[in-house]
Design a protein around this motif. Structure first.
Motif, PDB file in Angstrom:
ATOM      1  N   ALA A  59      -1.509   1.679   7.454  1.00  0.00           N
ATOM      2  CA  ALA A  59      -2.035   1.727   6.086  1.00  0.00           C
ATOM      3  C   ALA A  59      -3.230   0.796   5.906  1.00  0.00           C
ATOM      4  O   ALA A  59      -4.241   1.175   5.304  1.00  0.00           O
ATOM      5  CB  ALA A  59      -0.933   1.367   5.092  1.00  0.00           C
ATOM      6  N   ILE A  60      -3.133  -0.424   6.425  1.00  0.00           N
ATOM      7  CA  ILE A  60      -4.236  -1.372   6.245  1.00  0.00           C
ATOM      8  C   ILE A  60      -5.443  -0.969   7.095  1.00  0.00           C
ATOM      9  O   ILE A  60      -6.596  -1.141   6.674  1.00  0.00           O
ATOM     10  CB  ILE A  60      -3.791  -2.829   6.561  1.00  0.00           C
ATOM     11  N   PRO A 109      -7.058  -5.713   0.474  1.00  0.00           N
ATOM     12  CA  PRO A 109      -6.912  -5.043  -0.824  1.00  0.00           C
ATOM     13  C   PRO A 109      -6.218  -5.893  -1.894  1.00  0.00           C
ATOM     14  O   PRO A 109      -6.360  -5.610  -3.086  1.00  0.00           O
ATOM     15  CB  PRO A 109      -6.080  -3.799  -0.488  1.00  0.00           C
ATOM     16  N   HIS A 131      -7.173   1.704   5.242  1.00  0.00           N
ATOM     17  CA  HIS A 131      -7.918   1.102   4.133  1.00  0.00           C
ATOM     18  C   HIS A 131      -9.245   0.513   4.633  1.00  0.00           C
ATOM     19  O   HIS A 131     -10.302   0.723   4.021  1.00  0.00           O
ATOM     20  CB  HIS A 131      -7.078  -0.001   3.483  1.00  0.00           C
ATOM     21  N   ILE A 148       0.833  -1.207   0.000  1.00  0.00           N
ATOM     22  CA  ILE A 148       0.000   0.000   0.000  1.00  0.00           C
ATOM     23  C   ILE A 148       0.867   1.256   0.000  1.00  0.00           C
ATOM     24  O   ILE A 148       0.698   2.142  -0.839  1.00  0.00           O
ATOM     25  CB  ILE A 148      -0.950   0.014   1.218  1.00  0.00           C
ATOM     26  N   THR A 149       1.792   1.345   0.941  1.00  0.00           N
ATOM     27  CA  THR A 149       2.614   2.552   1.071  1.00  0.00           C
ATOM     28  C   THR A 149       3.806   2.567   0.119  1.00  0.00           C
ATOM     29  O   THR A 149       4.363   3.627  -0.164  1.00  0.00           O
ATOM     30  CB  THR A 149       3.152   2.683   2.505  1.00  0.00           C
ATOM     31  N   TYR A 186       1.000  -6.146   5.655  1.00  0.00           N
ATOM     32  CA  TYR A 186       0.777  -4.723   5.380  1.00  0.00           C
ATOM     33  C   TYR A 186       1.363  -3.879   6.507  1.00  0.00           C
ATOM     34  O   TYR A 186       1.586  -4.368   7.616  1.00  0.00           O
ATOM     35  CB  TYR A 186      -0.722  -4.413   5.286  1.00  0.00           C
TER      36      TYR A 186
END
Length: 238
Positions: free
Chosen positions: A189-190, A202, A193, A168-169, A185
């Protein structure tokens, strides 16, 4: 002068916050105590960095990060502390890297001079220089180049391995957690989300409840080991 005054004020504020933390502990207000200790070590770390005491500043910021993650892993304070810690680590590495580079270059120059001196001495002892002697000298210089290039490799930034980076990042993991699907993750960030997009993984698109996320200690240790050896990775992306 101004920087010194600011640094002294920050150090005093850190001491006051530590006292606040101790008082909160006595009153069994442990959450407030952790918050106070977190901010205290954070302020102390910043003060030490302003004095260019990078090693001690990094230690203080690391303690602040540990306290912060224990209290609120996704809080704004944790992100702020990590940013300052990353900058401090990188600045410390830059100084040490520059010193190592200077030392290596100085040593290489000394070695080259010694080889050239030996070459000149050998030539003075013989009436003529053979092609073999010249080739041997050239090979020695090339071998010396390879040795010093190898020695300098650790200070040359490269790409961070994918398995140490969050999908993600796209940055190296700080606080990795693993989902039931087996995907790792960055915790913040997760969770963002899940809160903003939906309760699903994701990558795999499977349902994902935040309570099912568990720390990926193996990756966390791998990241720590990697950063210990490649400090420049605190600043570079994946």
């Amino acid at each position: 002068m101004v920087t010194g005054a600011v640094s002294a004020m920050a150090a005093k504020q850190a001491e006051r916050l530590k006292e606040d933390g101790n008082n909160c502990c006595k009153k069994e207000r442990f959450g407030a105590a952790i918050d106070a200790y977190t901010e205290a070590h954070y302020m102390l770390g910043l003060a030490l960095l302003q004095r260019e005491e990078y090693a001690d500043g990094v230690k203080a910021l690391q303690r602040a990060l540990d306290f912060g993650r224990g209290a609120n892993p996704t809080g704004y304070m944790v992100e702020e502390i990590w940013e300052e810690l990353s900058k401090a680590k990188y600045m410390e590495w830059e100084l040490l890297s520059a010193r190592r580079s200077w030392e290596l270059n100085s040593l290489k120059e000394t070695c080259v001079a010694a080889l050239n001196q030996q070459r000149a001495l050998d030539m003075s002892r013989t009436e003529e220089s053979s092609e073999e002697d010249y080739s041997s000298h050239t090979d020695q210089l090339k071998a010396l180049d390879r040795v010093f290039e190898k020695a300098a490799e650790e200070d040359k930034p490269t790409e961070v391995p994918d398995y140490l980076c969050c999908n993600i990042t796209l940055e190296i993991f700080r606080d990795p957690v693993i989902s039931p699907s087996g995907v790792t993750y960055e915790r913040a960030a997760i969770l963002e989300h899940i809160n903003k997009v939906g309760k699903f993984d994701p990558i795999t698109r499977e349902k994902l409840d935040p309570s099912k996320l568990v720390p990926n200690l193996a990756i966390k240790e791998a990241v720590a080991a990697y950063l210990e050896k490649h400090v420049w990775a605190y600043k570079t992306g994946c």
